[in-house]
Design a protein around this motif. Structure first.
Motif, short mmCIF file in Angstrom:
data_model
loop_
_atom_site.label_atom_id
_atom_site.label_comp_id
_atom_site.label_asym_id
_atom_site.label_seq_id
_atom_site.Cartn_x
_atom_site.Cartn_y
_atom_site.Cartn_z
N PHE A 92 0.83 -1.21 0.00
CA PHE A 92 0.00 0.00 0.00
C PHE A 92 0.86 1.26 0.00
N ALA A 93 1.95 1.26 0.77
CA ALA A 93 2.85 2.41 0.80
C ALA A 93 3.49 2.64 -0.57
N LEU A 94 3.90 1.57 -1.24
CA LEU A 94 4.48 1.70 -2.58
C LEU A 94 3.45 2.24 -3.58
N LYS A 120 -4.50 10.77 -5.01
CA LYS A 120 -5.64 11.12 -5.86
C LYS A 120 -5.92 10.06 -6.92
N LYS A 121 -4.91 9.34 -7.33
CA LYS A 121 -5.09 8.33 -8.38
C LYS A 121 -5.59 6.99 -7.86
N LEU A 122 -5.35 6.69 -6.59
CA LEU A 122 -5.72 5.37 -6.06
C LEU A 122 -7.21 5.08 -6.16
N GLY A 130 -11.43 1.38 -11.54
CA GLY A 130 -11.13 0.70 -12.80
C GLY A 130 -10.92 -0.79 -12.61
N LEU A 131 -10.22 -1.15 -11.53
CA LEU A 131 -9.99 -2.55 -11.24
C LEU A 131 -11.30 -3.25 -10.91
N GLY A 132 -12.14 -2.60 -10.11
CA GLY A 132 -13.43 -3.18 -9.76
C GLY A 132 -14.32 -3.37 -10.97
#
Length: 67
Positions: free
Chosen positions: A16-18, A26-28, A34-36
């Motif tokens: 998660f840190a990486l 903001k991108k997460l 998108g993954l979902g």
């Protein structure tokens, strides 16, 4: 006693840190959405594929493909 397994809590924290470092906060959420959506589309395609059996196809479909 050592924890065995592929993903231990320490590993998840490091991953998660990486992700935060590489993509930023903001991108997460966008990546997660998108993954979902991709996983949902994949599951829908699997369900549709399992419902399509050779017995469901009409004889007219076979004739159309030969022409």
């Amino acid at each position: 006693m050592a924890m065995e397994g592929l993903l231990q809590p320490t590993h998840l924290i490091i991953i998660f840190a990486l992700l935060l470092i590489f993509f930023g906060g903001k991108k997460l959420p966008e990546l997660g959405k998108g993954l979902g959506a991709g996983i949902k589309e994949f599951k829908d395609a699997l369900k549709t594929g399992m419902n399509d059996t050779p017995a469901d196809k009409k004889p007219e479909d076979k004739e159309d493909k030969k022409s």
